[in-house]
Design a protein around this motif. Structure first.
Motif, short mmCIF file in Angstrom:
data_model
loop_
_atom_site.label_atom_id
_atom_site.label_comp_id
_atom_site.label_asym_id
_atom_site.label_seq_id
_atom_site.Cartn_x
_atom_site.Cartn_y
_atom_site.Cartn_z
N LYS A 1 0.91 -1.13 0.03
CA LYS A 1 0.05 0.08 0.05
C LYS A 1 0.82 1.19 -0.05
O LYS A 1 1.90 1.24 0.77
N GLU B 1 0.42 4.08 1.11
CA GLU B 1 0.38 4.50 2.53
C GLU B 1 1.61 4.07 3.40
O GLU B 1 2.28 4.54 4.16
N ASP B 2 1.64 2.87 3.61
CA ASP B 2 2.51 1.97 4.07
C ASP B 2 4.05 2.42 3.66
O ASP B 2 4.83 2.53 4.47
N TYR C 1 4.75 5.67 5.36
CA TYR C 1 5.44 5.39 6.64
C TYR C 1 6.68 4.91 6.64
O TYR C 1 7.56 5.28 7.49
N HIS D 1 5.28 1.97 13.40
CA HIS D 1 4.24 1.64 12.37
C HIS D 1 4.35 -0.23 11.97
O HIS D 1 5.40 -0.25 11.70
N ARG D 2 3.31 -0.63 11.91
CA ARG D 2 3.21 -2.00 11.54
C ARG D 2 2.73 -2.27 9.87
O ARG D 2 1.69 -1.48 9.60
N ALA D 3 3.21 -2.94 9.16
CA ALA D 3 2.88 -2.95 7.70
C ALA D 3 2.84 -4.51 7.53
O ALA D 3 3.88 -5.13 7.86
N ASP E 1 4.21 -9.12 10.81
CA ASP E 1 4.22 -7.82 10.10
C ASP E 1 5.60 -7.22 10.21
O ASP E 1 6.50 -7.48 10.97
#
Length: 381
Positions: free
Chosen positions: A103, A105-106, A109, A193-195, A203
């Motif tokens: 993504k 967005e990830d 981050y 943050h986790r992705a 993750d």
């Protein structure tokens, strides 16, 4: 030694001791950085600067521009296919895998928290269509927001181009612009943050490299670190305390964490964010303009206690045209200027509007609204 010389020496010693007990004036703020600046977010006022307009290499604080363009693209929910070129990016990495889907967005981050150069390339290719297309967007945005001494040649800040540079001042302008975006503020202020990891059961976990945010400074709200061999250490950081929001930038600094904390502490101690002008109707002796002229927004400005005494407001209104302005709707929207002076320096000029039915009136306060309702109930209004 004569008696006179003995007394003279004794007097000198006494004077030196007494001087040591006198209150000492605070030493001037100094930083280790070759280029630095501190500004207040609301007004953009410069509170400290050192070689702030000198062009320098900026390393990974470049990624602030990459992040805000990605956020403004409206594509954060889209899935990005990671190219081989992105995976081969040198330096700090998220360890993305060729052809994986992640993504956008990830990626942003990972870009801001872990400074992933592979992430920067993946973002650029997806949002700009190519690295070259994205670099064009970066320079277009820089010109749009007034970064006059900046040229971007890549989305990550690596030293692979000679024509990649900025200044402390320009990076402060960029950060001030970016901090107006709610999503940017959320990302830059995130500690962990986790992705999703496409090939593992667990993750990915990215922890922010900005030590001011994670452990050193309680008032930190975000920022971006950077380093290359040629640029040395670069840092952009933001902080908030008692209603005042600050932005600090250092370029080529050997002690950047302390540089930023010292700049922030100095400003928090010296300045208050003051509402110099409040949105609403202005008082005037003119019978024509009375109860009809207003400013449409507040004006906030950081001031020291001494400077608060030096603020002066000056209202200049057009001479009413009694023939042409018989009807209220014929009066121009703007009929004057409210000038704010700090000593001999003009720090703001605000248009004064006339309530002619063509412009939006100032918002009523809670008590003004209550008063209006009360008058309607009584049949007075």
């Amino acid at each position: 030694m004569t008696l006179f010389r003995k007394r003279l020496i004794t007097l000198i010693i006494i004077v030196m001791v007494l001087i040591g007990f006198l209150p000492q004036k605070a030493s001037a703020l100094t930083v280790s950085a070759k280029g630095a600046i501190l500004i207040e977010q609301e007004s953009g006022r410069i509170l400290f600067e050192k070689n702030a307009h000198q062009r320098m290499r900026i390393a990974s604080i470049t990624k602030i521009m990459t992040a805000i363009i990605a956020i403004e693209s409206g594509k954060l929910d889209e899935m990005v296919k990671v190219s081989n070129k992105a995976v081969r990016a040198e330096g700090s990495s998220l360890y993305l895998k060729p052809n994986e889907q992640i993504k956008l967005e990830d990626l942003v981050y990972g870009l801001m928290l872990r400074s992933g150069n592979d992430s920067a390339v993946a973002i650029a290719e997806h949002v700009g269509g190519s690295l070259e297309g994205f670099v064009f967007m970066m320079n277009q945005k820089a010109a749009e927001i007034g970064m006059q001494n900046t040229e971007f040649a890549n989305p990550h800040g690596l030293d692979d181009h000679e024509n990649h540079y900025s200044t402390a001042y320009d990076m402060a302008i960029l950060t001030r612009y970016a901090m107006r975006n709610e999503k940017y503020r959320e990302i830059t202020g995130t500690k962990v943050h986790r992705a999703p990891n496409p090939t593992e059961k667990w993750d990915r976990v990215w922890r922010n490299k900005n030590k001011l945010l994670t452990k050193l400074y309680p008032y930190s709200t975000g920022g971006k670190t950077g380093y290359t061999k040629r640029a040395k250490r670069t840092l952009v950081s933001t902080a908030s305390k008692d209603g005042i929001d600050l932005i600090a930038v250092t370029i080529n600094a050997s002690d950047d964490w302390n540089d930023h904390m010292n700049m922030f502490n100095s400003a928090f101690e010296k300045y208050d964010l003051v509402k110099v002008v409040e949105e609403g109707y202005l008082r005037t002796d003119s019978s024509f303009y009375k109860g009809k002229v207003f400013v449409d927004h507040d004006f906030m400005y950081p001031l020291s206690s001494e400077e608060k005494k030096e603020i002066k407001l000056n209202v200049e209104l057009l001479e009413p045209d009694k023939r042409e302005w018989r009807k209220q709707e014929n009066v121009p929207d703007i009929v004057g200027t409210l000038t704010v002076n700090l000593g001999d320096k003009t720090i703001e000029e605000m248009p004064i509007y006339f309530d002619n039915g063509n412009v939006d009136r100032p918002k009523e306060t809670f008590w003004e609204t209550l008063k209006s309702i009360f008058l309607v109930i009584l049949g007075v209004k």
